[in-house]
Design a protein around this motif. Sequence first.
Motif, PDB file in Angstrom:
ATOM      1  N   GLY A 151       0.839  -1.208   0.000  1.00 59.59           N
ATOM      2  CA  GLY A 151       0.000   0.000   0.000  1.00 59.59           C
ATOM      3  C   GLY A 151       0.869   1.252   0.000  1.00 59.59           C
ATOM      4  N   LYS A 177       1.310  -8.358  -4.812  1.00 61.18           N
ATOM      5  CA  LYS A 177       1.740  -7.294  -3.895  1.00 61.18           C
ATOM      6  C   LYS A 177       3.105  -7.617  -3.293  1.00 61.18           C
ATOM      7  CE  LYS A 177      -2.798  -5.416  -2.729  1.00 61.18           C
ATOM      8  NZ  LYS A 177      -3.737  -5.014  -1.682  1.00 61.18           N
ATOM      9  N   VAL A 237      -0.002   2.732  12.851  1.00 62.70           N
ATOM     10  CA  VAL A 237      -0.071   3.858  11.916  1.00 62.70           C
ATOM     11  C   VAL A 237      -1.500   4.072  11.408  1.00 62.70           C
ATOM     12  CG1 VAL A 237       0.765   4.742   9.699  1.00 62.70           C
ATOM     13  CG2 VAL A 237       2.345   3.612  11.245  1.00 62.70           C
ATOM     14  N   GLY A 238      -2.253   2.988  11.260  1.00 60.47           N
ATOM     15  CA  GLY A 238      -3.621   3.163  10.751  1.00 60.47           C
ATOM     16  C   GLY A 238      -4.393   1.857  10.768  1.00 60.47           C
ATOM     17  N   ARG A 314      -8.927  -1.736  -2.283  1.00 60.79           N
ATOM     18  CA  ARG A 314      -7.732  -2.494  -1.858  1.00 60.79           C
ATOM     19  C   ARG A 314      -6.886  -2.938  -3.035  1.00 60.79           C
ATOM     20  NH1 ARG A 314      -8.527  -7.417   2.547  1.00 60.79           N
ATOM     21  NH2 ARG A 314      -6.337  -7.787   3.041  1.00 60.79           N
TER      22      ARG A 314
HETATM   23  N1  LIG Z   1      -0.838   7.856  11.386  1.00 57.34           N
HETATM   24  C1  LIG Z   1      -0.833   8.693  10.374  1.00 57.34           C
HETATM   25  O1  LIG Z   1      -0.480   9.863  10.495  1.00 57.34           O
HETATM   26  C2  LIG Z   1      -1.235   8.209   9.014  1.00 57.34           C
HETATM   27  C3  LIG Z   1      -0.756   8.821   7.843  1.00 57.34           C
HETATM   28  C4  LIG Z   1      -1.143   8.299   6.606  1.00 57.34           C
HETATM   29  C5  LIG Z   1      -2.004   7.214   6.541  1.00 57.34           C
HETATM   30  N2  LIG Z   1      -2.478   6.668   7.710  1.00 57.34           N
HETATM   31  C6  LIG Z   1      -3.370   5.516   7.703  1.00 57.34           C
HETATM   32  O2  LIG Z   1      -2.640   4.389   7.249  1.00 57.34           O
HETATM   33  C7  LIG Z   1      -3.564   3.458   6.661  1.00 57.34           C
HETATM   34  C8  LIG Z   1      -3.028   2.999   5.323  1.00 57.34           C
HETATM   35  O3  LIG Z   1      -2.988   4.093   4.435  1.00 57.34           O
HETATM   36  P1  LIG Z   1      -2.436   3.877   2.946  1.00 57.34           P
HETATM   37  O4  LIG Z   1      -2.407   5.210   2.316  1.00 57.34           O
HETATM   38  O5  LIG Z   1      -1.231   3.027   2.966  1.00 57.34           O
HETATM   39  O6  LIG Z   1      -3.627   3.031   2.320  1.00 57.34           O
HETATM   40  P2  LIG Z   1      -3.546   2.015   1.081  1.00 57.34           P
HETATM   41  O7  LIG Z   1      -2.565   2.479   0.077  1.00 57.34           O
HETATM   42  O8  LIG Z   1      -4.953   1.791   0.677  1.00 57.34           O
HETATM   43  O9  LIG Z   1      -2.961   0.669   1.726  1.00 57.34           O
HETATM   44  C9  LIG Z   1      -3.614   0.033   2.782  1.00 57.34           C
HETATM   45  C10 LIG Z   1      -3.304  -1.445   2.757  1.00 57.34           C
HETATM   46  O10 LIG Z   1      -4.089  -2.032   3.800  1.00 57.34           O
HETATM   47  C11 LIG Z   1      -4.457  -3.345   3.424  1.00 57.34           C
HETATM   48  N3  LIG Z   1      -5.886  -3.605   3.659  1.00 57.34           N
HETATM   49  C12 LIG Z   1      -6.387  -4.581   4.412  1.00 57.34           C
HETATM   50  N4  LIG Z   1      -7.721  -4.544   4.442  1.00 57.34           N
HETATM   51  C13 LIG Z   1      -8.088  -3.514   3.666  1.00 57.34           C
HETATM   52  C14 LIG Z   1      -9.347  -2.990   3.297  1.00 57.34           C
HETATM   53  N5  LIG Z   1     -10.476  -3.516   3.756  1.00 57.34           N
HETATM   54  N6  LIG Z   1      -9.360  -1.901   2.488  1.00 57.34           N
HETATM   55  C15 LIG Z   1      -8.208  -1.338   2.060  1.00 57.34           C
HETATM   56  N7  LIG Z   1      -6.984  -1.810   2.378  1.00 57.34           N
HETATM   57  C16 LIG Z   1      -6.915  -2.889   3.173  1.00 57.34           C
HETATM   58  C17 LIG Z   1      -4.133  -3.515   1.940  1.00 57.34           C
HETATM   59  O11 LIG Z   1      -3.024  -4.402   1.865  1.00 57.34           O
HETATM   60  P3  LIG Z   1      -3.247  -5.964   1.734  1.00 57.34           P
HETATM   61  O12 LIG Z   1      -4.258  -6.189   0.658  1.00 57.34           O
HETATM   62  O13 LIG Z   1      -1.904  -6.440   1.408  1.00 57.34           O
HETATM   63  O14 LIG Z   1      -3.744  -6.409   3.100  1.00 57.34           O
HETATM   64  C18 LIG Z   1      -3.709  -2.141   1.466  1.00 57.34           C
HETATM   65  O15 LIG Z   1      -2.623  -2.198   0.555  1.00 57.34           O
HETATM   66  C19 LIG Z   1      -4.914   4.164   6.588  1.00 57.34           C
HETATM   67  O16 LIG Z   1      -5.701   3.741   7.685  1.00 57.34           O
HETATM   68  C20 LIG Z   1      -4.548   5.627   6.761  1.00 57.34           C
HETATM   69  O17 LIG Z   1      -5.604   6.390   7.306  1.00 57.34           O
HETATM   70  C21 LIG Z   1      -2.103   7.139   8.919  1.00 57.34           C
END
Ligand SMILES: NC(=O)c1ccc[n+]([C@@H]2O[C@H](COP(=O)([O-])OP(=O)(O)OC[C@H]3O[C@@H](n4cnc5c(N)ncnc54)[C@H](OP(=O)(O)O)[C@@H]3O)[C@@H](O)[C@H]2O)c1
Length: 338
Positions: A151, A177, A237-238, A314
Amino acid sequence: MRAAVVHTYGEPEGVVVEEIDRHVVLAPGTARVAVRAAAVNYPDLLRIADTYQVSIPLPFVPGSEFSGTVVDVAPDVGNVRVGDAVIGVTTHGAFAEETVLEAWRLTRLPAGIDWRQAAAFGVTYTTCYHALRTFAHVRPDNWVVVLGAAGGIGLAAVDIAVAMGTRVLAAASSEEKLAVARAAGAEATVNYATEDLKKRIKEITGAGADVVLDPVGGPAAEQSLRALRWGGRYVVVGFASGEIPRIPLNLVLLKGVVITGFENRTIMTHLPEVAPKHRAEVFDLLATGRLRPRIGGVYPLDDVARALREVADRRAIGKILVDVAASPVATPIAVEEP
Ligand SMILES: NC(=O)c1ccc[n+]([C@@H]2O[C@H](COP(=O)([O-])OP(=O)(O)OC[C@H]3O[C@@H](n4cnc5c(N)ncnc54)[C@H](OP(=O)(O)O)[C@@H]3O)[C@@H](O)[C@H]2O)c1
């Protein structure tokens, strides 16, 4: 100018692209930027659905991260000038030909960085750098487990952890992935959709992992926590899975682990002594070519709903971008006193 607009909270398909009025007057402390590319971040989906921590009143232009050129500044702005290439991180407003925002949210781009890579950098890379450096205190010999490793956050974490010289175990839900995570430098991979995550982490690392970086939550959280070595660090982180894990605290007692987490949006306020220094370090790694943000898909502004849908479903691998410059770029207009 053309912009994506949310008129009703809900799904990505409800976001419409239309002509809207520009801000004519710049308030003190603000700048106007002609957007080149904007990145989709998971929180954009939450803001569009009105399920984010902070609600944005309707109607609004979504999009929280972009690269572009400064075309106007209010007279009191000193950190950027007209003509500067910048990246910006904000709450909303980036999926548009122009955005107006507080100038402190802008960072001048190092020379030679591609617009698209620049747009894909600000949120995920600074978040992961703080996760690994500020909170997990990783060392070069550490085993770092990255969940959701293909992701936006996941691939940034792999890239940074590799640049820091750590050993990376990437965990994700498909072979496609995992192959991308390996190409980014992960030494080992685990498919948590088909394999026993805790068992495999222990088999691969021997003594257990030193660090887990978790942007996903759900069942993988407790499994990977159980695979930490004594004294390991777990950084929340999330919760991209939508499930906030409930962790039995006896694990913390038995394993002496530290569970920590933070929001990138507030870290400068909470850690003013170290956060700006660490932020500068990650920009230096970008400028010197040691980091390489990976772009998983690029959509024109008119297809912003499809770009958002990629992430919602996803399917995204790396960052999904909206190439706003594919539309006519806005021309500068004169600064007017507010
Ligand atoms: N703490 C902070 O300051 C901060 C900053 C930025 C983002 N975040 C959070 O970090 C998280 C990830 O963000 P991202 O930008 O990396 O998102 P992303 O690009 O959509 O990646 C999230 C990953 O989570 C996994 N996943 C598992 N269940 C899922 C579902 N039901 N829907 C979507 N993805 C799912 C997927 O990997 P698999 O398919 O391999 O499981 C996906 O590649 C989010 O919750 C976001 O709000 C937090």
